[in-house]
Design a protein around this motif. Structure first.
Motif, mmCIF file in Angstrom:
data_model
loop_
_atom_site.group_PDB
_atom_site.id
_atom_site.type_symbol
_atom_site.label_atom_id
_atom_site.label_comp_id
_atom_site.label_asym_id
_atom_site.label_seq_id
_atom_site.Cartn_x
_atom_site.Cartn_y
_atom_site.Cartn_z
ATOM 1 N N UNK A 1 0.829 -1.202 0.000
ATOM 2 C CA UNK A 1 0.000 0.000 0.000
ATOM 3 C C UNK A 1 0.863 1.251 0.000
ATOM 4 N N UNK A 2 1.932 1.217 0.738
ATOM 5 C CA UNK A 2 2.839 2.375 0.781
ATOM 6 C C UNK A 2 3.419 2.669 -0.606
ATOM 7 N N UNK A 3 3.706 1.623 -1.362
ATOM 8 C CA UNK A 3 4.246 1.805 -2.706
ATOM 9 C C UNK A 3 3.192 2.399 -3.637
ATOM 10 N N UNK A 4 1.933 1.967 -3.499
ATOM 11 C CA UNK A 4 0.846 2.528 -4.310
ATOM 12 C C UNK A 4 0.702 4.022 -4.021
ATOM 13 N N UNK A 5 0.729 4.375 -2.737
ATOM 14 C CA UNK A 5 0.605 5.785 -2.365
ATOM 15 C C UNK A 5 1.786 6.599 -2.896
ATOM 16 N N UNK B 1 3.550 6.004 -5.619
ATOM 17 C CA UNK B 1 3.371 6.181 -7.058
ATOM 18 C C UNK B 1 2.319 7.254 -7.348
ATOM 19 N N UNK B 2 1.265 7.259 -6.557
ATOM 20 C CA UNK B 2 0.228 8.276 -6.739
ATOM 21 C C UNK B 2 0.773 9.671 -6.443
ATOM 22 N N UNK B 3 1.613 9.761 -5.434
ATOM 23 C CA UNK B 3 2.194 11.053 -5.082
ATOM 24 C C UNK B 3 3.104 11.573 -6.191
ATOM 25 N N UNK B 4 3.779 10.679 -6.900
ATOM 26 C CA UNK B 4 4.654 11.097 -8.002
ATOM 27 C C UNK B 4 3.871 11.759 -9.130
ATOM 28 N N UNK B 5 2.577 11.382 -9.250
ATOM 29 C CA UNK B 5 1.741 11.990 -10.290
ATOM 30 C C UNK B 5 1.051 13.251 -9.786
ATOM 31 N N UNK C 1 -3.375 2.339 12.440
ATOM 32 C CA UNK C 1 -2.304 3.330 12.406
ATOM 33 C C UNK C 1 -1.373 3.101 11.223
ATOM 34 N N UNK C 2 -1.051 1.843 10.949
ATOM 35 C CA UNK C 2 -0.144 1.550 9.823
ATOM 36 C C UNK C 2 -0.786 1.866 8.472
ATOM 37 N N UNK C 3 -2.059 1.533 8.342
ATOM 38 C CA UNK C 3 -2.751 1.799 7.070
ATOM 39 C C UNK C 3 -2.906 3.297 6.848
ATOM 40 N N UNK C 4 -3.196 4.024 7.895
ATOM 41 C CA UNK C 4 -3.321 5.492 7.760
ATOM 42 C C UNK C 4 -2.003 6.093 7.297
ATOM 43 N N UNK C 5 -0.920 5.662 7.926
ATOM 44 C CA UNK C 5 0.387 6.218 7.586
ATOM 45 C C UNK C 5 0.795 5.828 6.164
ATOM 46 N N UNK C 6 0.498 4.584 5.782
ATOM 47 C CA UNK C 6 0.943 4.097 4.467
ATOM 48 C C UNK C 6 0.136 4.699 3.320
ATOM 49 N N UNK C 7 -1.129 5.071 3.584
ATOM 50 C CA UNK C 7 -2.003 5.529 2.498
ATOM 51 C C UNK C 7 -2.099 7.043 2.404
ATOM 52 N N UNK C 8 -1.346 7.737 3.188
ATOM 53 C CA UNK C 8 -1.382 9.205 3.158
ATOM 54 C C UNK C 8 -0.149 9.734 2.445
ATOM 55 N N UNK C 9 -0.339 10.757 1.613
ATOM 56 C CA UNK C 9 0.788 11.332 0.858
ATOM 57 C C UNK C 9 0.995 12.784 1.237
#
Length: 234
Positions: A93-97, A99-103, A226-234
């Motif tokens: 999930x962190x990697x998906x976020x 990649x989204x932040x790069x766009x 907590x982990x999902x919130x941190x990983x999915x926020x950019x």
């Protein structure tokens, strides 16, 4: 010699007939019954406790199975195995976020905080930029929000279950103290009362173990959020 042997046998038979058989052994005192593995004493207070304790045991086992499956839908959305560990799901999930932040996409997963309009504290994704989120990332983020919602619900459920378990443990202590008044504990019939006490003590210990499992599962749910919130926020 043979005549004497026969006479002795007849004499023994005569003595047996005269005095009759010896006294029958006293039957053992009754013991509590079991129904579907649950002790039944015939006393509503004790039987009610044993039924509730058995029900809590089933609820803990069922909730643990649900706890283990919390992140599976998100794992599938991330194209991972349903057996993937939570830490692997968080990493993907962190990697998906990232990649989204790069766009140019900027977003935050909010959970447990009132919304600006409906005052709902339901978890939601707050987008902080005008850059669009590509469809696959959006699907994954929606699955993340749902996973967080389920984890928060699970955490609240574990808290309620711990309160129920603590109440049952206190009830067991009171019931143990009341056994001498309800069931025989001395002389004839003592086996019944002692069996009830032993079962109450066994349930008390089992409930203690279940309380620890509930605490650990509650902590796991909170940690996952907590982990999902941190990983999915950019």
């Amino acid at each position: 010699m043979r005549f004497a042997t026969v006479m002795l046998a007849l004499l023994a038979l005569a003595i047996g007939c005269a005095f009759g058989p010896g006294p029958a052994p006293r039957p053992l005192a009754p013991m509590p019954a079991r129904r579907d593995g649950v002790m039944a004493t015939g006393d509503a207070a004790y039987d009610g406790f044993f039924l509730r304790a058995a029900e809590v045991e089933r609820k803990v086992a069922a909730a643990e199975a649900q706890q283990a499956a919390l992140h599976r839908p998100l794992a599938l959305a991330l194209d991972l195995s349903v057996e993937a560990r939570a830490e692997d799901v968080v990493a993907a999930l962190r990697e998906v976020a990232r990649q989204a932040a790069l766009s140019g996409a900027r977003f935050t997963l909010v959970a447990g905080e009132p919304g600006p309009a409906d005052r709902s504290d339901e978890p939601r994704l707050v987008q902080r930029s005008k850059a669009p989120i590509e469809p696959r990332a959006r699907l994954i983020l929606d699955a993340t929000v749902e996973t967080v919602r389920l984890a928060l619900t699970a955490s609240a459920g574990w808290g309620a279950m711990r309160s129920e378990i603590d109440a049952l443990r206190r009830e067991a202590e009171k019931l143990v103290a009341g056994v001498p008044k309800r069931f025989p504990t001395k002389r004839r019939g003592a086996r019944f009362g002692k069996a009830v006490v032993a079962e109450l003590q066994s349930r008390w210990l089992a409930l203690g173990a279940q309380a620890k499992r509930a605490a650990a599962s509650s902590d796991a749910s909170t940690s996952l959020v907590a982990q999902l919130r941190a990983a999915s926020s950019t």
